[in-house]
Design an enzyme around this catalytic site. Sequence first.
Site, mmCIF file in Angstrom:
data_model
loop_
_atom_site.group_PDB
_atom_site.id
_atom_site.type_symbol
_atom_site.label_atom_id
_atom_site.label_comp_id
_atom_site.label_asym_id
_atom_site.label_seq_id
_atom_site.Cartn_x
_atom_site.Cartn_y
_atom_site.Cartn_z
ATOM 1 N N PHE B 112 0.831 -1.195 0.000
ATOM 2 C CA PHE B 112 0.000 0.000 0.000
ATOM 3 C C PHE B 112 0.871 1.253 0.000
ATOM 4 C CE2 PHE B 112 -2.268 3.285 2.525
ATOM 5 C CZ PHE B 112 -3.214 3.600 1.553
ATOM 6 N N LYS B 162 9.666 2.824 6.641
ATOM 7 C CA LYS B 162 9.009 3.107 7.916
ATOM 8 C C LYS B 162 9.685 2.410 9.099
ATOM 9 C CE LYS B 162 4.620 3.395 10.180
ATOM 10 N NZ LYS B 162 3.203 3.646 10.058
ATOM 11 N N MET B 478 1.717 32.745 -23.471
ATOM 12 C CA MET B 478 2.954 32.407 -24.178
ATOM 13 C C MET B 478 2.700 31.381 -25.276
ATOM 14 S SD MET B 478 6.018 33.012 -24.619
ATOM 15 C CE MET B 478 7.088 33.692 -23.369
HETATM 16 C C1 FAD Z 1 9.336 30.770 -21.227
HETATM 17 C C2 FAD Z 1 10.830 30.795 -21.006
HETATM 18 C C3 FAD Z 1 11.639 31.602 -21.779
HETATM 19 C C4 FAD Z 1 13.002 31.699 -21.546
HETATM 20 N N1 FAD Z 1 13.740 32.588 -22.266
HETATM 21 C C5 FAD Z 1 15.023 32.811 -21.912
HETATM 22 C C6 FAD Z 1 15.787 33.856 -22.510
HETATM 23 O O1 FAD Z 1 15.318 34.586 -23.373
HETATM 24 N N2 FAD Z 1 17.055 34.047 -22.095
HETATM 25 C C7 FAD Z 1 17.608 33.281 -21.106
HETATM 26 O O2 FAD Z 1 18.743 33.526 -20.734
HETATM 27 N N3 FAD Z 1 16.940 32.267 -20.549
HETATM 28 C C8 FAD Z 1 15.655 32.020 -20.911
HETATM 29 N N4 FAD Z 1 14.963 31.027 -20.286
HETATM 30 C C9 FAD Z 1 15.650 30.222 -19.264
HETATM 31 C C10 FAD Z 1 16.459 29.086 -19.880
HETATM 32 O O3 FAD Z 1 15.584 28.027 -20.182
HETATM 33 C C11 FAD Z 1 17.553 28.586 -18.888
HETATM 34 O O4 FAD Z 1 16.968 28.241 -17.659
HETATM 35 C C12 FAD Z 1 18.607 29.611 -18.613
HETATM 36 O O5 FAD Z 1 19.026 30.263 -19.780
HETATM 37 C C13 FAD Z 1 19.804 28.960 -17.961
HETATM 38 O O6 FAD Z 1 20.556 29.917 -17.292
HETATM 39 P P1 FAD Z 1 22.091 29.725 -16.971
HETATM 40 O O7 FAD Z 1 22.861 29.473 -18.211
HETATM 41 O O8 FAD Z 1 22.466 30.879 -16.146
HETATM 42 O O9 FAD Z 1 22.176 28.361 -16.185
HETATM 43 P P2 FAD Z 1 21.726 27.852 -14.768
HETATM 44 O O10 FAD Z 1 20.671 26.843 -14.977
HETATM 45 O O11 FAD Z 1 21.497 28.931 -13.793
HETATM 46 O O12 FAD Z 1 23.032 27.026 -14.409
HETATM 47 C C14 FAD Z 1 24.070 27.558 -13.683
HETATM 48 C C15 FAD Z 1 25.414 27.196 -14.284
HETATM 49 O O13 FAD Z 1 26.396 27.681 -13.371
HETATM 50 C C16 FAD Z 1 27.202 26.621 -12.908
HETATM 51 N N5 FAD Z 1 27.496 26.852 -11.503
HETATM 52 C C17 FAD Z 1 26.721 26.610 -10.423
HETATM 53 N N6 FAD Z 1 27.350 26.952 -9.295
HETATM 54 C C18 FAD Z 1 28.554 27.435 -9.662
HETATM 55 C C19 FAD Z 1 29.670 27.955 -8.947
HETATM 56 N N7 FAD Z 1 29.668 28.051 -7.609
HETATM 57 N N8 FAD Z 1 30.747 28.337 -9.646
HETATM 58 C C20 FAD Z 1 30.761 28.217 -11.004
HETATM 59 N N9 FAD Z 1 29.761 27.755 -11.733
HETATM 60 C C21 FAD Z 1 28.658 27.365 -11.073
HETATM 61 C C22 FAD Z 1 26.407 25.373 -13.146
HETATM 62 O O14 FAD Z 1 27.273 24.265 -13.279
HETATM 63 C C23 FAD Z 1 25.644 25.703 -14.420
HETATM 64 O O15 FAD Z 1 26.431 25.435 -15.560
HETATM 65 C C24 FAD Z 1 13.598 30.899 -20.535
HETATM 66 C C25 FAD Z 1 12.802 30.046 -19.784
HETATM 67 C C26 FAD Z 1 11.420 29.993 -19.992
HETATM 68 C C27 FAD Z 1 10.599 29.098 -19.128
HETATM 69 C C1 TPP Z 2 3.356 22.644 -16.020
HETATM 70 C C2 TPP Z 2 3.398 23.278 -17.357
HETATM 71 N N1 TPP Z 2 2.518 22.919 -18.305
HETATM 72 C C3 TPP Z 2 2.556 23.518 -19.519
HETATM 73 C C4 TPP Z 2 3.489 24.470 -19.810
HETATM 74 C C5 TPP Z 2 3.536 25.119 -21.193
HETATM 75 N N2 TPP Z 2 3.318 26.554 -21.084
HETATM 76 C C6 TPP Z 2 4.316 27.460 -21.099
HETATM 77 S S1 TPP Z 2 3.805 29.014 -20.924
HETATM 78 C C7 TPP Z 2 2.197 28.540 -20.869
HETATM 79 C C8 TPP Z 2 1.080 29.533 -20.733
HETATM 80 C C9 TPP Z 2 1.127 30.255 -19.435
HETATM 81 O O1 TPP Z 2 -0.066 30.996 -19.320
HETATM 82 P P1 TPP Z 2 -0.248 32.067 -18.173
HETATM 83 O O2 TPP Z 2 0.183 31.492 -16.867
HETATM 84 O O3 TPP Z 2 -1.627 32.596 -18.224
HETATM 85 O O4 TPP Z 2 0.810 33.176 -18.501
HETATM 86 P P2 TPP Z 2 0.925 34.181 -19.745
HETATM 87 O O5 TPP Z 2 1.804 33.541 -20.731
HETATM 88 O O6 TPP Z 2 -0.460 34.416 -20.257
HETATM 89 O O7 TPP Z 2 1.538 35.390 -19.152
HETATM 90 C C10 TPP Z 2 2.082 27.163 -20.994
HETATM 91 C C11 TPP Z 2 0.815 26.416 -21.021
HETATM 92 C C12 TPP Z 2 4.402 24.785 -18.793
HETATM 93 N N3 TPP Z 2 5.385 25.675 -18.969
HETATM 94 N N4 TPP Z 2 4.336 24.199 -17.568
#
Ligand code: FAD
Ligand code: TPP
Lengths: 161, 566
Positions: B112, B162, B478
């Site tokens: 369970f 547990k 988005m």
């Molecule tokens: C809708 C959406 C749109 C996005 N659009 C963008 C965008 O336009 N531009 C953007 O930049 N991102 C965007 N992102 C985010 C993107 O997906 C990544 O999360 C992001 O770019 C990663 O950032 P980072 O390279 O700083 O890595 P992080 O994920 O922050 O990784 C950190 C890095 O640093 C290293 N590190 C950690 N600790 C240390 C330390 N003490 N010393 C040295 N190195 C260390 C790690 O090993 C790793 O390589 C978007 C995300 C979403 C959800």
């Molecule tokens: C858990 C999860 N399901 C689906 C998605 C895909 N997704 C990315 S942005 C987005 C729309 C988000 O809508 P809302 O929160 O209303 O924000 P808005 O873009 O309108 O500012 C979706 C469905 C996601 N990022 N995370």
Amino acid sequence: MRHVLSVLVNNEPGVLTRVSGLFSARGFNIESLSVAPVGDGTSSRITMVSHGDSQITEQITKQLNKLIPVIRVVDLTDGPHVERELMLIKVAAERDMRAEIMRIADIFRSRVVDATQVSFIIEVTGGSEKLDACLAMLSPLGVVEMVRTGKVAMSRGEKRT
Amino acid sequence: MKLNGAEIFVQCLQEMNVRVVFGYPGGAILNIYDEIYRAKNLQHILVRHEQGAVHAADGYARVTGEVGVALVTSGPGATNAVTGLATAHMDSVPMVCFSGQVSSSLIGNDAFQEADTVGITRSCTKHNYLVKKVDDLARIIREAFYIARTGRPGPVLIDIPKDILTQKTEHVYRDGRVDIPSYRPTVEGHTGQIRRAVKLLQKAHRPVIYTGGGVILSNAAQELKEFAHALGAPVTNTLMGLGGFPGTDGQFLGMLGMHGTYEANMAVTRCDLLIAIGARFDDRVTGKISEFAPEAEIVHIDIDPTSVSKNVKVDVPIVGDVKHVLGKMIELVGDAAFRKQKPDYTSWWNEIETWRRRECLKFTQDDKVIQPQTVIKTLYEMTHGNAIVVTDVGQHQMWAAQFYAFDRPRRWLTSGGLGTMGYGLPAALGALVAKPDQPIFLISGDGSIQMNIQELGTARQHRLPVKIIILNNSFLGMVRQWQELFYGRRYSETDLSDMAAPDFQKLAEAYGAVGLLAERPDQVESVLRQTMETPGMVIAEFRTNRECNVYPMVPAGAAMSEMILL
Ligand SMILES: Cc1cc2nc3c(=O)[nH]c(=O)nc-3n(C[C@H](O)[C@H](O)[C@H](O)COP(=O)(O)OP(=O)(O)OC[C@H]3O[C@@H](n4cnc5c(N)ncnc54)[C@H](O)[C@@H]3O)c2cc1C
Ligand SMILES: Cc1ncc(C[n+]2csc(CCOP(=O)(O)OP(=O)(O)O)c2C)c(N)n1
């Protein structure tokens, strides 16, 4: 390119799953795998063969090193090394074929490790090509079944694996 | 002293200076809850869903830099925690999550509420453990905290059957120090590599500093500022890196990447030296790899060797902790000889200024509908940039990143790597538990807020004065934007206008919060003011321009220089 990686790990539950899971999660292929405890049993040696360009292999090596229970990763294909595998072949051993089978076994310096009225089990060790060749020779005589280990490998000379 | 497993759990948390645990009880961990009932100095925040517990621990960890702690029961408790773990794993958040497990003798019997938690979480944790003997428990907890916060941080899960909780063993207090021979992160950068990097700096005419979450994780914002100022080069941050360099600094180009600024993306495209610091060349940042920084030599400082040359081939990798490596580089760059030889960046800055004049974040005001950007901009001005901002995922997240400038680290909490809708509310609550005296705003969308909305109950119960700003465009905005641009405006299942959201003011009331609504641009400021000045929890809804898009935008797979601008 083909790479032979020798991975020394802590011998703890789940470690093999971590290593193999890493390959599947990152889309790397494993061609063969062999694993057994070494030394006092606190660590295990995993030998794995994989394919990929040097960038992929570099990434695999780094990812393996990142796993907490992994102690060391060596890419043996970087230098001279010895590779071996072991094969067991069960051959149908009809009365008139027995001598011929023994002769082939001899050529490959393999041994008959089990003999019954109807079959032999032959044990062959060596490199892949030797095993393939042996298998090819025995096949026409009626191979019943066959098992093969993954490769084990070791660096030549002073270099440690 | 002979203690049972549940007592050891509490003792070890105390050893690690854990003050608060986010969790949800259940059969397999009743013994731990019984100890928590008795424990002094250990606050437990009861959430409404285990995903919320893990996100809250994550929010707590991001604002404090300490290890966040979550506690969930076996089976469904553990599976509910998975999204939280994956979110923390992608963004390198230090966390330890404890899960209950069925008794050792039942494991594997489809008992369970049994789930193979270690199997399920293996690829979304930095490491995980199944405790097999009570004698191992204390060591495992100490190792877990150590692994979670050192090297590249991440979540560690400990699955405790547990029966282990009731078995006794000798327990000795320790200072938390552990030694794991097979785990030794490299902290100090290789001196030779650092010198090679400085040599490249010496001859670069068009350098760009590209920094990420690693600067924040390493607590190296001060070092980055000194380094950047000593060099005089432009700086751009990833989404995760925001706050690592002052957003108001003259050398800051804004965020780069898919929704980054024109100047940041152009500068990276044209630079002759890219200095990547604690950033992992994510595909949202690089766009088409072959055209990413095509003219540049690349230096990369990162503590995780797997981040180096994973996507983009690096010329000078420096594996080590940012704080440490930058400390050394500042010395070399501050050197008089270096300064004399360093090329002049005037023409480089002139080129950058021409890109800046494009004013890529400009948007048109409207006197009838609220532009979503205005809400963030006004919030920024009214809070003087001093708030902690938490977001969900979507357009609102990108506008928050673009229009709220962070001058300090650990004030920007967003799910970057996994992009988890529903992250925001519980993460904001975790941040509030850590920083009860600071203004904390959640910026969410009408879609995202509904993904962990049950946590309003947590906020109410624990009197957490979260200020929730909902940018309501009645769309999954988005996704709608992608449908508009790349799927011929076929808004398949993204329109939320037909009763797809609750009445947020009534919802606020139901949870003992104050609900506010702004429908016209002239209400934005007053509603924000009320949001700030009303004590306790506030849900402020802003009905915004429904089909506003986030620009600039680099289409997926395109080069960074191929931005769609407004
Ligand atoms: C809708 C959406 C749109 C996005 N659009 C963008 C965008 O336009 N531009 C953007 O930049 N991102 C965007 N992102 C985010 C993107 O997906 C990544 O999360 C992001 O770019 C990663 O950032 P980072 O390279 O700083 O890595 P992080 O994920 O922050 O990784 C950190 C890095 O640093 C290293 N590190 C950690 N600790 C240390 C330390 N003490 N010393 C040295 N190195 C260390 C790690 O090993 C790793 O390589 C978007 C995300 C979403 C959800
Ligand atoms: C858990 C999860 N399901 C689906 C998605 C895909 N997704 C990315 S942005 C987005 C729309 C988000 O809508 P809302 O929160 O209303 O924000 P808005 O873009 O309108 O500012 C979706 C469905 C996601 N990022 N995370």
